[in-house]
Design a protein around this motif. Structure first.
Motif, PDB file in Angstrom:
ATOM      1  N   ALA A  99     -17.320 -33.290 -13.312  1.00  0.00           N
ATOM      2  CA  ALA A  99     -16.628 -33.476 -14.595  1.00  0.00           C
ATOM      3  C   ALA A  99     -16.461 -32.145 -15.331  1.00  0.00           C
ATOM      4  O   ALA A  99     -15.408 -31.881 -15.920  1.00  0.00           O
ATOM      5  CB  ALA A  99     -17.389 -34.472 -15.464  1.00  0.00           C
ATOM      6  N   GLN A 100     -17.483 -31.306 -15.294  1.00  0.00           N
ATOM      7  CA  GLN A 100     -17.396 -30.007 -15.954  1.00  0.00           C
ATOM      8  C   GLN A 100     -16.396 -29.101 -15.249  1.00  0.00           C
ATOM      9  O   GLN A 100     -15.610 -28.404 -15.893  1.00  0.00           O
ATOM     10  CB  GLN A 100     -18.778 -29.353 -16.007  1.00  0.00           C
ATOM     11  N   ILE A 101     -16.414 -29.103 -13.925  1.00  0.00           N
ATOM     12  CA  ILE A 101     -15.472 -28.287 -13.150  1.00  0.00           C
ATOM     13  C   ILE A 101     -14.043 -28.724 -13.415  1.00  0.00           C
ATOM     14  O   ILE A 101     -13.146 -27.898 -13.623  1.00  0.00           O
ATOM     15  CB  ILE A 101     -15.801 -28.361 -11.648  1.00  0.00           C
ATOM     16  N   VAL A 102     -13.813 -30.034 -13.435  1.00  0.00           N
ATOM     17  CA  VAL A 102     -12.474 -30.572 -13.686  1.00  0.00           C
ATOM     18  C   VAL A 102     -11.983 -30.155 -15.069  1.00  0.00           C
ATOM     19  O   VAL A 102     -10.815 -29.808 -15.250  1.00  0.00           O
ATOM     20  CB  VAL A 102     -12.471 -32.107 -13.525  1.00  0.00           C
ATOM     21  N   SER A 103     -12.868 -30.166 -16.051  1.00  0.00           N
ATOM     22  CA  SER A 103     -12.483 -29.774 -17.409  1.00  0.00           C
ATOM     23  C   SER A 103     -12.242 -28.279 -17.533  1.00  0.00           C
ATOM     24  O   SER A 103     -11.298 -27.851 -18.192  1.00  0.00           O
ATOM     25  CB  SER A 103     -13.569 -30.195 -18.399  1.00  0.00           C
ATOM     26  N   LYS A 123     -25.318 -27.506 -22.040  1.00  0.00           N
ATOM     27  CA  LYS A 123     -25.293 -28.728 -21.229  1.00  0.00           C
ATOM     28  C   LYS A 123     -24.223 -29.714 -21.720  1.00  0.00           C
ATOM     29  O   LYS A 123     -24.471 -30.913 -21.853  1.00  0.00           O
ATOM     30  CB  LYS A 123     -26.669 -29.381 -21.192  1.00  0.00           C
ATOM     31  N   LEU A 124     -23.045 -29.172 -21.983  1.00  0.00           N
ATOM     32  CA  LEU A 124     -21.919 -30.015 -22.393  1.00  0.00           C
ATOM     33  C   LEU A 124     -21.429 -30.807 -21.183  1.00  0.00           C
ATOM     34  O   LEU A 124     -21.224 -30.252 -20.117  1.00  0.00           O
ATOM     35  CB  LEU A 124     -20.778 -29.156 -22.943  1.00  0.00           C
ATOM     36  N   THR A 125     -21.234 -32.102 -21.351  1.00  0.00           N
ATOM     37  CA  THR A 125     -20.810 -32.932 -20.223  1.00  0.00           C
ATOM     38  C   THR A 125     -19.537 -33.713 -20.485  1.00  0.00           C
ATOM     39  O   THR A 125     -18.897 -34.158 -19.541  1.00  0.00           O
ATOM     40  CB  THR A 125     -21.920 -33.933 -19.845  1.00  0.00           C
ATOM     41  N   GLU A 126     -19.165 -33.889 -21.734  1.00  0.00           N
ATOM     42  CA  GLU A 126     -17.993 -34.708 -22.035  1.00  0.00           C
ATOM     43  C   GLU A 126     -16.710 -33.910 -21.777  1.00  0.00           C
ATOM     44  O   GLU A 126     -16.497 -32.833 -22.343  1.00  0.00           O
ATOM     45  CB  GLU A 126     -18.035 -35.182 -23.476  1.00  0.00           C
ATOM     46  N   ARG A 127     -15.850 -34.448 -20.925  1.00  0.00           N
ATOM     47  CA  ARG A 127     -14.620 -33.745 -20.539  1.00  0.00           C
ATOM     48  C   ARG A 127     -13.757 -33.382 -21.733  1.00  0.00           C
ATOM     49  O   ARG A 127     -13.256 -32.266 -21.836  1.00  0.00           O
ATOM     50  CB  ARG A 127     -13.805 -34.605 -19.570  1.00  0.00           C
ATOM     51  N   LYS A 128     -13.567 -34.334 -22.614  1.00  0.00           N
ATOM     52  CA  LYS A 128     -12.699 -34.097 -23.766  1.00  0.00           C
ATOM     53  C   LYS A 128     -13.231 -32.954 -24.630  1.00  0.00           C
ATOM     54  O   LYS A 128     -12.474 -32.086 -25.060  1.00  0.00           O
ATOM     55  CB  LYS A 128     -12.579 -35.385 -24.586  1.00  0.00           C
ATOM     56  N   ALA A 129     -14.522 -32.934 -24.867  1.00  0.00           N
ATOM     57  CA  ALA A 129     -15.127 -31.881 -25.697  1.00  0.00           C
ATOM     58  C   ALA A 129     -14.966 -30.513 -25.040  1.00  0.00           C
ATOM     59  O   ALA A 129     -14.673 -29.522 -25.723  1.00  0.00           O
ATOM     60  CB  ALA A 129     -16.602 -32.192 -25.931  1.00  0.00           C
ATOM     61  N   ILE A 130     -15.134 -30.446 -23.724  1.00  0.00           N
ATOM     62  CA  ILE A 130     -14.982 -29.172 -23.018  1.00  0.00           C
ATOM     63  C   ILE A 130     -13.535 -28.699 -23.086  1.00  0.00           C
ATOM     64  O   ILE A 130     -13.261 -27.532 -23.373  1.00  0.00           O
ATOM     65  CB  ILE A 130     -15.456 -29.297 -21.557  1.00  0.00           C
ATOM     66  N   LYS A 131     -12.599 -29.594 -22.852  1.00  0.00           N
ATOM     67  CA  LYS A 131     -11.177 -29.222 -22.889  1.00  0.00           C
ATOM     68  C   LYS A 131     -10.757 -28.767 -24.280  1.00  0.00           C
ATOM     69  O   LYS A 131      -9.914 -27.880 -24.423  1.00  0.00           O
ATOM     70  CB  LYS A 131     -10.313 -30.400 -22.444  1.00  0.00           C
ATOM     71  N   GLN A 132     -11.340 -29.356 -25.322  1.00  0.00           N
ATOM     72  CA  GLN A 132     -10.975 -28.971 -26.685  1.00  0.00           C
ATOM     73  C   GLN A 132     -11.478 -27.575 -27.042  1.00  0.00           C
ATOM     74  O   GLN A 132     -10.966 -26.960 -27.967  1.00  0.00           O
ATOM     75  CB  GLN A 132     -11.502 -30.004 -27.684  1.00  0.00           C
ATOM     76  N   LEU A 133     -12.452 -27.054 -26.313  1.00  0.00           N
ATOM     77  CA  LEU A 133     -12.939 -25.696 -26.548  1.00  0.00           C
ATOM     78  C   LEU A 133     -11.970 -24.640 -26.030  1.00  0.00           C
ATOM     79  O   LEU A 133     -12.035 -23.479 -26.445  1.00  0.00           O
ATOM     80  CB  LEU A 133     -14.300 -25.498 -25.864  1.00  0.00           C
ATOM     81  N   ILE A 134     -11.081 -25.018 -25.138  1.00  0.00           N
ATOM     82  CA  ILE A 134     -10.170 -24.064 -24.512  1.00  0.00           C
ATOM     83  C   ILE A 134      -9.100 -23.629 -25.514  1.00  0.00           C
ATOM     84  O   ILE A 134      -8.408 -24.450 -26.098  1.00  0.00           O
ATOM     85  CB  ILE A 134      -9.520 -24.679 -23.250  1.00  0.00           C
ATOM     86  N   LYS A 135      -8.974 -22.326 -25.676  1.00  0.00           N
ATOM     87  CA  LYS A 135      -7.973 -21.784 -26.595  1.00  0.00           C
ATOM     88  C   LYS A 135      -6.701 -21.365 -25.861  1.00  0.00           C
ATOM     89  O   LYS A 135      -5.607 -21.550 -26.332  1.00  0.00           O
ATOM     90  CB  LYS A 135      -8.561 -20.603 -27.362  1.00  0.00           C
ATOM     91  N   SER A 136      -6.858 -20.771 -24.685  1.00  0.00           N
ATOM     92  CA  SER A 136      -5.721 -20.330 -23.885  1.00  0.00           C
ATOM     93  C   SER A 136      -5.635 -21.223 -22.648  1.00  0.00           C
ATOM     94  O   SER A 136      -6.367 -21.048 -21.690  1.00  0.00           O
ATOM     95  CB  SER A 136      -5.907 -18.859 -23.497  1.00  0.00           C
ATOM     96  N   TRP A 137      -4.741 -22.189 -22.696  1.00  0.00           N
ATOM     97  CA  TRP A 137      -4.628 -23.240 -21.680  1.00  0.00           C
ATOM     98  C   TRP A 137      -3.981 -22.729 -20.411  1.00  0.00           C
ATOM     99  O   TRP A 137      -2.911 -22.109 -20.444  1.00  0.00           O
ATOM    100  CB  TRP A 137      -3.812 -24.389 -22.269  1.00  0.00           C
TER     101      TRP A 137
END
Length: 144
Positions: A99-103, A123-137
């Motif tokens: 899940a972390q790799i996919v995010s 230890k972030l595991t939630e996909r949505k939360a990890i994706k929301q951290l991304i600034k440069s997509w």
């Protein structure tokens, strides 16, 4: 095609979302109904297994109706990590879940080391939360 970002990166795969999922849902309820009745038969279990197979993700690509969104195996991303991440983080990539790799695959190369460290340390595991951290997509147009 519009630039991909967090708001528009999800997509529907019609064969999966509008055929396989409803068939699987109907089959689940039908199977639960028949399992609770006396006289449950081998034929019933075969039908259940067939319908379960519609959603099965076979790594060899022989699945009937599997959803192909996202990487089936993290191998490609792990190769990217070997090129982009510093040595201390490369040693920790085995700690990342699928899940972390996919995010994290959406993070650009410059942003990946910082985000990978944050995901591992916090230890972030939630996909949505990890994706929301991304600034440069970094768009992923190769998925189904």
């Amino acid at each position: 095609m519009d630039a991909q970002n967090f708001a528009n990166h999800g997509r529907y795969v019609p064969v999966y979302h509008f055929f396989a999922v409803p068939v699987l849902a109907v089959n689940l309820f039908w199977s639960l109904y028949w399992i609770s009745k006396p006289g449950f038969s081998f034929a019933d279990s075969l039908w259940r297994d067939f319908c379960r197979g519609l959603g099965h993700r076979d790594p060899r690509g022989s699945d009937v109706c599997a959803r192909g969104a996202g990487p089936r195996h993290p191998f490609g991303e792990r190769l990217r990590y070997a090129q982009v991440l510093p040595a201390d983080l490369q040693a920790r990539t085995g700690e990342l879940t699928i899940a972390q790799i996919v995010s994290l695959r959406f993070a650009c190369d410059a942003e990946l080391p910082v985000l990978a460290r944050k995901v591992l340390d916090e230890k972030l595991t939630e996909r949505k939360a990890i994706k929301q951290l991304i600034k440069s997509w970094r768009p992923d147009y190769q998925r189904a």
